[in-house]
Design an enzyme around this catalytic site. Structure first.
Site, PDB file in Angstrom:
ATOM      1  N   GLU A  29      43.989  43.318  44.502  1.00  0.00           N
ATOM      2  CA  GLU A  29      43.121  42.868  45.586  1.00  0.00           C
ATOM      3  C   GLU A  29      42.756  44.030  46.505  1.00  0.00           C
ATOM      4  O   GLU A  29      41.624  44.153  46.962  1.00  0.00           O
ATOM      5  CB  GLU A  29      43.803  41.767  46.406  1.00  0.00           C
ATOM      6  N   LYS A 107      38.776  32.467  50.153  1.00  0.00           N
ATOM      7  CA  LYS A 107      38.762  33.307  48.953  1.00  0.00           C
ATOM      8  C   LYS A 107      38.350  32.414  47.788  1.00  0.00           C
ATOM      9  O   LYS A 107      39.115  31.546  47.375  1.00  0.00           O
ATOM     10  CB  LYS A 107      40.151  33.882  48.680  1.00  0.00           C
TER      11      LYS A 107
END
Length: 133
Positions: A29, A107
């Site tokens: 990420e 997200k």
């Protein structure tokens, strides 16, 4: 809490802001980044700009948009909670006219076994003289 917000009345609304950021606890990420979806509500009295039709009497959507963009595209945070908190406090600190702010950080691309729109957090922060934002 919702009843408290309804008493605040007017608000500016920003929906579906999309940015690429590098937030999360996993190395992938932080290295590759991902898309984040942001919603912001900013409560303030809109009667004056409603009557005057003068931009100087309100807060520009663009100003709030830039705050969100700078934070989401800025330095990496581990938690969505931190991203939301930074957006909320920066908005309140930069715009004294705003009484409260609601921030949703989502997200859409997460490793869960099933379809979804997004996973995320929602926070509400109030301007208060007895409590720091």
């Amino acid at each position: 809490m919702a009843s408290d917000l309804s008493k605040l009345g007017d608000k500016l609304v920003l929906r579906g802001l999309m940015f690429h950021g590098y937030h999360g606890v996993k190395q992938e990420e932080k290295k590759l980044g991902q898309k984040f979806l942001i919603d912001v509500d900013a409560w303030m009295d809109l009667r004056t700009p409603g009557h005057t039709d003068n931009m100087a009497d309100t807060v520009s959507y663009t100003s709030i948009y830039r705050i969100v963009k700078n934070i989401v595209e800025g330095p990496s945070q581990n938690l969505l909670e931190s991203v939301a908190q930074l957006i909320a406090t920066t908005t309140l600190n930069n715009h004294s006219e705003i009484a409260a702010v609601r921030v949703v950080v989502g997200k859409p691309h997460v490793a869960v076994p099933g379809p979804l729109d997004y996973l995320g957090v929602e926070i509400i922060r109030y301007r208060s003289t007895d409590m720091p934002v």
